[in-house]
Design an enzyme around this catalytic site. Structure first.
Site, PDB file in Angstrom:
ATOM      1  CG  ASN A 108      22.572  37.926  15.410  1.00  0.00           C
ATOM      2  OD1 ASN A 108      23.023  39.046  15.214  1.00  0.00           O
ATOM      3  ND2 ASN A 108      21.274  37.667  15.412  1.00  0.00           N
ATOM      4  CG  HIS A 110      16.959  38.133  18.249  1.00  0.00           C
ATOM      5  ND1 HIS A 110      16.653  38.681  17.032  1.00  0.00           N
ATOM      6  CD2 HIS A 110      15.764  37.816  18.828  1.00  0.00           C
ATOM      7  CE1 HIS A 110      15.340  38.697  16.864  1.00  0.00           C
ATOM      8  NE2 HIS A 110      14.780  38.174  17.941  1.00  0.00           N
ATOM      9  CB  SER A 137      19.062  35.570  23.075  1.00  0.00           C
ATOM     10  OG  SER A 137      17.860  35.569  23.816  1.00  0.00           O
ATOM     11  CG  ASP A 146      16.644  35.900  14.762  1.00  0.00           C
ATOM     12  OD1 ASP A 146      17.823  36.227  14.576  1.00  0.00           O
ATOM     13  OD2 ASP A 146      15.680  36.644  14.478  1.00  0.00           O
TER      14      ASP A 146
END
Length: 320
Positions: A108, A110, A137, A146
């Site tokens: 992912n 972020h 990030s 996260d």
């Protein structure tokens, strides 16, 4: 070398999806985008993916439990034979079960310098805190929001007159470059002999009374004492003219060896020199390596040469 199959999950415009997709067109990119999936059938990013010839899938989450929707999405990813999943503006919290199915294979991006500012409103929180930099990030996805291991980050300076909009626009530029580069590096590691050796080493040395020792220029692992131990595995890195990185382990004999090679020639082979002595090669420099299967082969090979006193102790431990 075959490219990894990447599925991208989006909920909206899909600008990070587009960055990953266009990066994949580089001949040296280690992945290809095989599916763009969304929880929003009206997501604009789906139209772009379709225009670029990429398969799409959508299924609205309204009226479904989180687990039910995740099961549907997982089925679509599996049908596409995805090796990795990239979340690119996918605005759904995923169930623990879904995340566990893609452990270490789902990433992912972020919009903050994690571990700072998990969740939403990241840019405003950075501005309000008086931070000198915001940023983005790329991290592995874990059940905690996260909170997975960070693979890489790009800091973005916060200017004196920045507001949320202006900072967001600059961070997006950083995101488009960071995500494609980091994902490529992460996927490409599976073909890196050093990374492969570290993985094998961790599994092999977790078995009782084992130690590493090089043999004829190849990494190897033995069970027993330094003086009288026996090898139960080797790592062949392009040895004897073979253009592959492979784990060499003991099999039951020629019949099993030929059966396995006939069934899965892209995975198994008869290694030069060692093959005549009852060893089989299991290729590791490829996408989709089943590391649980590697563990099973190492344990089986270990058992074939380990003293009975050790195998009895291991059997007794497994009963508890």
């Amino acid at each position: 070398m075959a490219k990894a199959r990447l599925a991208i999950m989006i909920s909206g415009v899909g600008t990070n999806m587009a960055a990953l997709l266009y990066a994949s067109r580089d001949p040296d990119c280690p992945y290809e985008v095989v599916l763009v999936a969304s929880n929003n059938p009206d997501a604009q990013g789906l139209k772009l993916a379709e225009a670029e010839g990429v398969a799409t899938f959508s299924h609205a989450h309204k009226g479904l439990s989180r687990e039910e929707h995740d099961t549907t999405m997982h089925a679509a990813l599996t049908e596409a034979k995805a090796d990795y999943v990239a979340l690119a503006g996918y605005m759904r919290i995923l169930s623990d079960e879904f995340v566990s199915k893609w452990a270490e294979r789902m990433v992912n991006i972020h919009p903050s310098l994690l571990p700072k500012y998990k969740g939403l409103d990241t840019h405003q929180r950075a501005i309000d805190a008086g931070d000198s930099h915001g940023g983005c990030s790329v991290h592995l996805v874990t059940p905690e929001l996260d909170d997975g291991p960070v693979l890489d980050q790009t800091p973005v300076a916060i200017l004196p007159d920045d507001d949320v909009h202006s900072l967001t626009e600059r961070v997006k530029i950083a995101e488009y470059q960071l995500y494609a580069r980091t994902l490529s590096d992460y996927i490409a590691r599976e073909n890196d002999p050093d990374w492969i050796q570290q993985k094998v080493d961790g599994i092999a040395l977790s078995l009782p009374s084992t130690h590493a020792r090089e043999s004829h220029g190849a990494p190897g692992w033995r069970v027993g004492s330094e003086k009288s131990g026996k090898f139960f595995a080797y790592l062949s890195v392009n040895h004897h003219g073979e253009d592959r990185v492979a784990l060499l382990v003991k099999c039951s004999g020629p019949d099993e060896m030929m059966t396995l090679i006939d069934q899965e020639p892209e995975i198994y082979h008869k290694p030069a020199y060692y093959g005549a002595s009852g060893w089989i090669g299991y290729r590791l420099d490829r996408q989709g390596v089943d590391w649980d299967h590697v563990r099973q082969w190492l344990e089986r090979s270990w058992r074939s040469v380990a003293p009975k006193s050790l195998t009895k102790l291991m059997d007794a431990a497994e009963e508890f």
